[in-house]
Design a protein around this motif. Structure first.
Motif, PDB file in Angstrom:
ATOM      1  N   ASP A 111       0.835  -1.206   0.000  1.00  0.00           N
ATOM      2  CA  ASP A 111       0.000   0.000   0.000  1.00  0.00           C
ATOM      3  C   ASP A 111       0.873   1.262   0.000  1.00  0.00           C
ATOM      4  O   ASP A 111       0.604   2.221  -0.731  1.00  0.00           O
ATOM      5  CB  ASP A 111      -0.936   0.021   1.207  1.00  0.00           C
ATOM      6  CG  ASP A 111      -2.038  -1.030   1.124  1.00  0.00           C
ATOM      7  OD1 ASP A 111      -2.265  -1.579   0.027  1.00  0.00           O
ATOM      8  OD2 ASP A 111      -2.667  -1.309   2.174  1.00  0.00           O
ATOM      9  N   MET A 112       1.911   1.251   0.819  1.00  0.00           N
ATOM     10  CA  MET A 112       2.819   2.400   0.907  1.00  0.00           C
ATOM     11  C   MET A 112       3.542   2.608  -0.426  1.00  0.00           C
ATOM     12  O   MET A 112       3.660   3.737  -0.901  1.00  0.00           O
ATOM     13  CB  MET A 112       3.831   2.183   2.034  1.00  0.00           C
ATOM     14  CG  MET A 112       4.797   3.327   2.205  1.00  0.00           C
ATOM     15  SD  MET A 112       4.044   4.833   2.793  1.00  0.00           S
ATOM     16  CE  MET A 112       3.937   4.472   4.515  1.00  0.00           C
ATOM     17  N   LEU A 113       4.026   1.516  -1.017  1.00  0.00           N
ATOM     18  CA  LEU A 113       4.723   1.624  -2.304  1.00  0.00           C
ATOM     19  C   LEU A 113       3.808   2.162  -3.397  1.00  0.00           C
ATOM     20  O   LEU A 113       4.236   2.976  -4.222  1.00  0.00           O
ATOM     21  CB  LEU A 113       5.292   0.266  -2.726  1.00  0.00           C
ATOM     22  CG  LEU A 113       6.577  -0.152  -2.043  1.00  0.00           C
ATOM     23  CD1 LEU A 113       6.912  -1.610  -2.377  1.00  0.00           C
ATOM     24  CD2 LEU A 113       7.726   0.747  -2.457  1.00  0.00           C
ATOM     25  N   THR A 114       2.570   1.724  -3.397  1.00  0.00           N
ATOM     26  CA  THR A 114       1.621   2.206  -4.399  1.00  0.00           C
ATOM     27  C   THR A 114       1.408   3.710  -4.254  1.00  0.00           C
ATOM     28  O   THR A 114       1.467   4.457  -5.237  1.00  0.00           O
ATOM     29  CB  THR A 114       0.279   1.456  -4.279  1.00  0.00           C
ATOM     30  OG1 THR A 114       0.511   0.066  -4.481  1.00  0.00           O
ATOM     31  CG2 THR A 114      -0.728   1.965  -5.289  1.00  0.00           C
ATOM     32  N   ALA A 115       1.185   4.156  -3.021  1.00  0.00           N
ATOM     33  CA  ALA A 115       0.950   5.584  -2.778  1.00  0.00           C
ATOM     34  C   ALA A 115       2.192   6.411  -3.131  1.00  0.00           C
ATOM     35  O   ALA A 115       2.080   7.459  -3.790  1.00  0.00           O
ATOM     36  CB  ALA A 115       0.567   5.811  -1.316  1.00  0.00           C
ATOM     37  N   LEU A 116       3.361   5.947  -2.716  1.00  0.00           N
ATOM     38  CA  LEU A 116       4.593   6.693  -3.011  1.00  0.00           C
ATOM     39  C   LEU A 116       4.918   6.688  -4.505  1.00  0.00           C
ATOM     40  O   LEU A 116       5.384   7.697  -5.043  1.00  0.00           O
ATOM     41  CB  LEU A 116       5.773   6.121  -2.215  1.00  0.00           C
ATOM     42  CG  LEU A 116       5.764   6.423  -0.727  1.00  0.00           C
ATOM     43  CD1 LEU A 116       6.824   5.599  -0.014  1.00  0.00           C
ATOM     44  CD2 LEU A 116       5.968   7.909  -0.471  1.00  0.00           C
ATOM     45  N   SER A 117       4.687   5.556  -5.161  1.00  0.00           N
ATOM     46  CA  SER A 117       4.936   5.479  -6.606  1.00  0.00           C
ATOM     47  C   SER A 117       4.034   6.443  -7.363  1.00  0.00           C
ATOM     48  O   SER A 117       4.476   7.115  -8.301  1.00  0.00           O
ATOM     49  CB  SER A 117       4.731   4.055  -7.121  1.00  0.00           C
ATOM     50  OG  SER A 117       5.733   3.203  -6.631  1.00  0.00           O
ATOM     51  N   ASP A 118       2.770   6.517  -6.948  1.00  0.00           N
ATOM     52  CA  ASP A 118       1.838   7.461  -7.578  1.00  0.00           C
ATOM     53  C   ASP A 118       2.319   8.900  -7.379  1.00  0.00           C
ATOM     54  O   ASP A 118       2.319   9.707  -8.311  1.00  0.00           O
ATOM     55  CB  ASP A 118       0.427   7.305  -7.010  1.00  0.00           C
ATOM     56  CG  ASP A 118      -0.252   6.026  -7.451  1.00  0.00           C
ATOM     57  OD1 ASP A 118       0.255   5.362  -8.393  1.00  0.00           O
ATOM     58  OD2 ASP A 118      -1.284   5.668  -6.851  1.00  0.00           O
ATOM     59  N   LYS A 119       2.735   9.215  -6.156  1.00  0.00           N
ATOM     60  CA  LYS A 119       3.212  10.571  -5.860  1.00  0.00           C
ATOM     61  C   LYS A 119       4.478  10.893  -6.652  1.00  0.00           C
ATOM     62  O   LYS A 119       4.629  11.985  -7.204  1.00  0.00           O
ATOM     63  CB  LYS A 119       3.475  10.715  -4.360  1.00  0.00           C
ATOM     64  CG  LYS A 119       3.789  12.129  -3.949  1.00  0.00           C
ATOM     65  CD  LYS A 119       3.844  12.278  -2.436  1.00  0.00           C
ATOM     66  CE  LYS A 119       4.071  13.741  -2.098  1.00  0.00           C
ATOM     67  NZ  LYS A 119       4.095  13.970  -0.665  1.00  0.00           N
ATOM     68  N   GLN A 120       5.393   9.920  -6.741  1.00  0.00           N
ATOM     69  CA  GLN A 120       6.631  10.140  -7.480  1.00  0.00           C
ATOM     70  C   GLN A 120       6.363  10.268  -8.975  1.00  0.00           C
ATOM     71  O   GLN A 120       6.995  11.069  -9.655  1.00  0.00           O
ATOM     72  CB  GLN A 120       7.626   9.002  -7.211  1.00  0.00           C
ATOM     73  CG  GLN A 120       8.983   9.202  -7.831  1.00  0.00           C
ATOM     74  CD  GLN A 120       9.748  10.370  -7.233  1.00  0.00           C
ATOM     75  OE1 GLN A 120       9.486  10.787  -6.106  1.00  0.00           O
ATOM     76  NE2 GLN A 120      10.699  10.897  -7.970  1.00  0.00           N
TER      77      GLN A 120
END
Length: 117
Positions: free
Chosen positions: A51-60
């Motif tokens: 979940d964290m990776l998905t959110a951070l990847s979207d933000k990046q």
């Protein structure tokens, strides 16, 4: 000469842009951070990290896209100004996920990914 300087400036500005999430390499995280967890706990950690990776990847990805347009339109990578580049945090989270996968493989947890060669 002026054209070469302009081109060099443009290239330098592009390299200052936020990286695409796919190109960010994981930071090493020691397996000991997860070694004491059971397979069930590792599975829960993996879900949280996903979940964290998905959110951070979207933000990046948004920061990368914004920088690309910012450089084209204004000549400035905007993520540097807005603080939206999360590449270091994303690299750390990728490292945590790698550590979880290594420990899952060591413990032969069900559904553990095959070790990377």
């Amino acid at each position: 000469m002026r054209k070469q300087l302009t081109t060099l400036g443009f290239v330098a500005t592009l390299t200052a842009c936020a990286s695409s999430p796919e190109h960010i390499q994981p930071t090493y995280v020691a397996d000991t951070a997860y070694a004491s967890q059971s397979c069930s706990e590792l599975g829960q950690s993996e879900v949280r990290e996903t979940d964290m990776l998905t959110a951070l990847s979207d933000k990046q990805h948004r920061a990368h896209k914004t920088d690309t347009w910012g450089v084209i339109a204004l000549g400035v990578p905007l993520s540097e100004l807005s603080g939206s580049d999360v590449s270091r945090t994303l690299a750390l989270e990728k490292g945590k996920m790698d550590a979880i996968h290594r420990v899952e493989a060591e413990k032969s947890c069900p559904g553990a990914p095959a070790p990377k060669s």
